[in-house]
Each structure stands twice: as C-alpha cells, then as structure tokens.
Design an enzyme around this catalytic site. Structure first.
Site, PDB file in Angstrom:
ATOM      1  N   ASP A   1       0.827  -1.207   0.000  1.00 52.23           N
ATOM      2  CA  ASP A   1       0.000   0.000   0.000  1.00 52.23           C
ATOM      3  C   ASP A   1       0.865   1.263   0.000  1.00 52.23           C
ATOM      4  O   ASP A   1       1.882   1.338   0.683  1.00 52.23           O
ATOM      5  CB  ASP A   1      -0.908  -0.020   1.240  1.00 52.23           C
ATOM      6  CG  ASP A   1      -1.820   1.178   1.307  1.00 52.23           C
ATOM      7  OD1 ASP A   1      -2.671   1.314   0.410  1.00 52.23           O
ATOM      8  OD2 ASP A   1      -1.685   1.978   2.247  1.00 52.23           O
TER       9      ASP A   1
ATOM     10  N   GLU B   1       0.936  -0.580  -5.160  1.00 54.13           N
ATOM     11  CA  GLU B   1      -0.108   0.424  -5.314  1.00 54.13           C
ATOM     12  C   GLU B   1       0.563   1.771  -5.592  1.00 54.13           C
ATOM     13  O   GLU B   1       1.030   2.453  -4.692  1.00 54.13           O
ATOM     14  CB  GLU B   1      -0.985   0.528  -4.053  1.00 54.13           C
ATOM     15  CG  GLU B   1      -2.217   1.374  -4.291  1.00 54.13           C
ATOM     16  CD  GLU B   1      -2.522   2.369  -3.183  1.00 54.13           C
ATOM     17  OE1 GLU B   1      -3.572   3.021  -3.262  1.00 54.13           O
ATOM     18  OE2 GLU B   1      -1.707   2.510  -2.257  1.00 54.13           O
TER      19      GLU B   1
END
Length: 616
Positions: A260, A302
C-alpha cells in the site's frame, strides 16, 4: 527444513546476498542490523509450512505463472461479502462460479473501527480483526483456496501504523526508541518546512501533513489521516521489523501481497516526499527478500500515479521490483471516455502501455474500493483540444453525478475541494453505467443500454494486457448503497457508497438472462472464459490500437501464435458503422459464432465485438 531445503535456501541467499547487502548498507550503514535481518530470513524460511515450500518450488519452475491469461481477480471486503474469514471460505463455491481464481481480501488486520479508514490504520500486523476471525482462520482459508486453484492476496500497509499500534503508544509516552520509528518534532519549524514542499493527500478531510499531539507536546507526521502515523524508514529497525511482519503474513499462505502507498514510504525534507530513489531501494530489497524466503509470493505495488511515475516501480529486467502494478490511468481515462464519447485520449493511453516491455504486467480494473481521481493527461488534452483541467474535472464530476443532460450515471463526490475545484468520484460500475437509474425508473430500453455499456467496459478491460480485477458486486450489477448516510461513523465518507454489503439475494438472478444481474453475470462469465481459452489474450501477445475513423469507436488488436483478435467498442449511444481496411477476410464474433467482415460493420450503441480472424 530438510537438508535439501536448507541447501536451496542457502542457494537463494547466495544469489541475492551481494546486492542485498550493498543496498542495505547504502541506506543504513549498519552491519549488525543487516546480520540480524539475514538471521531472521533463515528463521522465517524454517518456519514456512511444508505446503507453501512445495508451492514455492512449483512457482520457481514457472516464474511467469501470474502472467497467465487464466488468472482473473476479485477484490472484496470480508465483512461485507461474507461476515468473516470462515464465511468467505464457505462462499468459495460461489467464487468458483464467477470464474475468479484470485481473491484480493481488503484490509483485515487488527484496527480500531473508529480509526480504521477501511482497515488501513493497522494496530497489530500479526492479529486479525477480532470480528473477522483469527490467523488460524486465515490459514484455513488460504489452504481451502489452494485446493480449489484459487490464489489469495492481502494488503500490507507499510507507510504507517495506527496511533493505536504498540510502537505509537510507546512513542506517545516519550520513549525515544519508539519516537525514532516515526517523525516526531517538538519544534514547529521543521513541520512547517515539510509543508512547503509536500502536497496534501486529503486537503478537505485531513488537511496538512502533521498532527499536533497535545499530551506529549510533539508534532507527528500523518500524511493520510491524523490517526495514521508515518513510519520513518531512515531507521533500520523500522525496515527490519516491517520485513518480519511481511514474512509472517506471507507464511500464512498469501500468494500475492499488495504494498500500500508505495511512493510515500521515504521522506526527505525539502522534497515532495514522493517517489524518492530510496523507495526503489526498499522495494528492490523486498523483492529479493521474498525470492529468498517465499518465492511463490508476488508483489503488487499500489502506485496511483501517471505512467511516467508508475513504470519505474517495475524496476528493470535485471533488477525487478514489483511483479504487478495498477493500471490506474487507463481506468480513469476509460470513465473520461464514457462521459466525453471521445476515445482519442484512451487510445493514446493504451498505446503508451502497449509500447512498454511485455515483462511489465498491469492489473486492470474498472472500479475498486477507492474513489476515481481524474489523473488524466491534461498536458496532452490542453495542447490538443485547449482543455482546461479544473473545468474538465468539474464536467466529469457533474456528468457522473447525473447533472448533465444525457447522463445516466449516479455517483457522489469525495473530498470535494471548492477552493481548487478538485474532487474525486464514488459509485459502483453499475450505477455509473446507468443501471441504477434505469431500474429506479423501470425503463427497459434504458436498462438494456446500461447493461450493454457495463459489459462493453468490462470487455474493453479484459482486452487490455495484464490481469483483470473485478470489484465484488460488479459481477451481479450491484448498485450504490446509500445506507452509509445513516451510519454516523461512515456518513462523512462517500466511498462507502460503493463499499456496501454484498446483496446475496441477487445471486438468485445470476443465471437468469431476463434480469440485469443475470445478463451481467453470464456476460462476464463468457468474457472470462474466452480470455482464458484463447492465447491471443495472453501477456505475450502483440497489442495495438486501430484507426476506426470515428472518435466514438475504439478498436484494439491482439495477435499471438497465429491467432488474431480485433475488439471494437462503441462509447456512444448510437449505432456506428466501421470499416477496418487493413483487416481483410472473414471474422467470427467470438460471443455468438456468427461470421462477419470488417467492412461496414455495424457496432450497436454502447456495444462491442470480439472478432477472431478466420484462419486459412
């Protein structure tokens, strides 16, 4: 480990040791910490379950397994989908019906619900949120998935921890060791210097990049939300401990781990704290650590930015970083095309992606758990059409809220910033395609067009090179869930519009072609089956766009080992005729089996064709 497995671990270690050591020492100049890291890698390798070691061997023998056109993903919230990890395990037969063989579980690690941001404020990296189950339940789910040929993906939030994490509690209490794991400043001048160059992520809902802690009289860096404290990766203890968490989770049975907010993880005063060179050093080390301990696990990065900033996270062929990256710009450009009915920017975006080395594999999607940010190529739009960025973003957001004549979309804004005119968009695929409006108005003709558009967008997404990812509920044309407005904990976050509970009653319609749900479900199944069984959909194919002579039409060609497929997609609400003069001969509609030529072919409004050239 057996002697053979020990020898294999040592061989993997030897392969990467020189580079891993060089990169680590470049960042940290700390040999003791590096030696500790190496010892821990060995410990996690010893602890790795036998079934996963066997999986490692199989996937080392087929390192391109994740590039297969046989792979289709779906992301879902555990609680919304089935209540718990055990609930998801019981719903695997339904997952199999969808044709999906990769489940991306949205964040499920322990967090305080009032400060979760959808699970991205992690309080404990080794504990499952109690209402969702336990680590043992996670392992049982992974094992059940593997028996069915389904892969499992999870999020690894490495930029920050929750303020409820044990490290944060000790830091807040004044423990210098733990304060050094974050960015703590008593002197306000340093945060002020950062603010001069660091953009705000959420200027409306969480302005600024620092939070003042009254109880300990310090500022702490909080790029996202005040309860999410940024980790200081300049401290080698942070890197080591987070890698241990990564390996602990990999050993629970993960096949893919989504990293992330990758671009944010290294901070330097005087910079924008985005995409700094040290980020790539960290991701490269993660890739090597994974290949040493758990080589069947792949990294999904990401990086929600324009292609020029995304592509570097693949690394190089010799020194790879992420295995997969999100194709975010194509996603938002697709929705831009829906609103403008003009495919030229989308064609340009696809040409950029198609020109990249085939080793670079993207994850393609229409919708996900997040909002749609309009990160379009405004430099090209401005130069080519005189497009004003702020005005165009307002048009797009108004269009998808249904404020323009002709719009059938139903969406809501997120993080609307009146001062800049910027905002992001929320809504499910079905609602943005007009299925919600058509259903509310009981308009059969409008529903037919809306379903056709929904399937056309998915067909275009399936036509892109890479791994397609569905958002849970989209396979049954699930529309927006407005109930979040009645929940005080969610009412101020419009992303919950498309994060609603899975409506299991819709499953009854999955195979009923007289319903919108059945039409979408069966249509997506057919698309998925074609993709899995035709080699031209593989990542090794040559891919290009074609000139249709009509800005409302997009055509994509794919060729591999003698098979040629042309996809033609109509983004307008009127039938279009197209001739592709360089594609002679007979073509077969892959959805119906009917024969056509690509001369004067009528493409229905909001519709598409998958055409396979008849082989001589």
């Amino acid at each position: 480990m057996t002697k053979k497995e020990e020898a294999l671990f040592q061989a993997r270690m030897k392969l990467h040791m020189d580079e891993l050591r060089w990169l680590y020492m470049e960042l940290y100049q700390n040999d003791d910490m590096f030696q500790e890291l190496c010892q821990q890698l060995h410990s996690f390798a010893q602890e790795r379950p036998a079934a996963l070691r066997k999986r490692d061997l199989a996937r080392e023998a087929d390192r391109s397994w994740y590039k297969s056109n046989d792979l289709t993903g779906m992301m879902l919230y555990i609680d919304n989908f089935a209540g718990s990890l055990n609930g998801v395990r019981k719903k695997l037969p339904y997952i199999e019906q969808t044709g999906v063989n990769l489940i991306h579980l949205m964040p499920f690690l322990d967090t305080v619900p009032e400060r979760s941001d959808g699970g991205y404020a992690v309080a404990d990296f080794r504990t499952v949120r109690p209402d969702l189950g336990t680590m043992e339940d996670l392992e049982k789910l992974a094992a059940a998935c593997h028996k069915k040929g389904i892969n499992l993906c999870m999020d690894f939030v490495m930029n920050h921890t929750s303020q409820d994490h044990e490290w944060a509690k000790k830091a807040r209490a004044g423990d210098g060791e733990y304060m050094s794991r974050y960015f703590f400043y008593a002197d306000p001048s340093i945060p002020r210097e950062y603010e001069k160059t660091v953009p705000q992520v959420f200027p409306t809902t969480a302005p600024g990049n620092f939070t003042w802690l009254e109880d300990c009289q310090h500022y702490v860096m909080t790029s996202f939300y005040p309860y999410q404290w940024d980790l200081n990766y300049r401290n080698p203890r942070v890197f080591n401990e987070m890698m241990y968490n990564f390996l602990f989770l990999a050993n629970r049975g993960m096949d893919m781990i989504r990293i992330d907010a990758v671009p944010y993880i290294w901070k330097e005063l005087g910079t924008d704290c985005r995409n700094l060179p040290q980020v790539h050093t960290i991701v490269r080390m993660m890739r090597m650590i994974s290949e040493i301990v758990c080589p069947s696990v792949i990294l999904l990065g990401e990086v929600v930015m324009e292609p020029v900033k995304v592509v570097p996270y693949f690394g190089t062929v010799e020194k790879p970083e992420c295995h997969l990256l999100y194709n975010v710009t194509t996603m938002c450009t697709t929705w831009h095309t829906v609103a403008t009915r003009d495919t030229r920017l989308l064609r340009r975006q696809l040409d950029i992606v198609n020109a990249l080395p085939k080793e670079y594999v993207f994850l393609n999607y229409l919708r996900c758990h997040d909002d749609i940010g309009w990160g379009l190529d405004y430099a090209w739009l401005g130069q080519s059409f005189g497009t004003n960025e702020v005005a165009h973003k307002r048009f797009l957001n108004d269009w998808f809220q249904g404020h323009w004549e002709g719009s059938v979309s139903r969406g809501e804004l997120y993080n609307d910033d009146p001062s800049s005119g910027d905002a992001r968009l929320c809504g499910t695929t079905a609602s943005l395609c007009g299925i919600e409006k058509a259903g509310f108005e009981s308009d059969p003709a409008a529903m037919e067009r809306a379903v056709r558009l929904d399937l056309t967008l998915h067909a275009m997404m399936f036509m892109q090179t890479g791994l397609p990812l569905l958002y849970s509920g989209d396979e049954l044309a699930q529309v927006n869930d407005y109930s979040y407005k009645t929940n005080p904990k969610k009412a101020d976050d419009s992303r919950y519009l498309h994060r609603g509970a899975f409506r299991w009653e819709l499953e009854d319609h999955a195979h009923d072609p007289s319903t919108p749900e059945g039409q979408v479900f069966c249509g997506l199944n057919a698309l998925g089956a074609l993709r899995k069984t035709n080699p031209a959909f593989g990542t090794g194919a040559d891919v290009w766009t074609l000139d249709t002579g009509d800005n409302g039409l997009l055509a994509i060609g794919r060729y591999f080992e003698g098979q040629k497929i042309i996809g033609i997609f109509n983004f307008t609400e009127e039938d279009k005729s197209v001739t592709l003069p360089y594609d002679q001969g007979t073509f077969t509609d892959m959805m119906t089996g009917e024969a056509y030529t690509l001369e004067g072919l009528t493409v229905p409004a909001c519709g598409f064709y998958y055409m396979e050239q008849t082989r001589q």
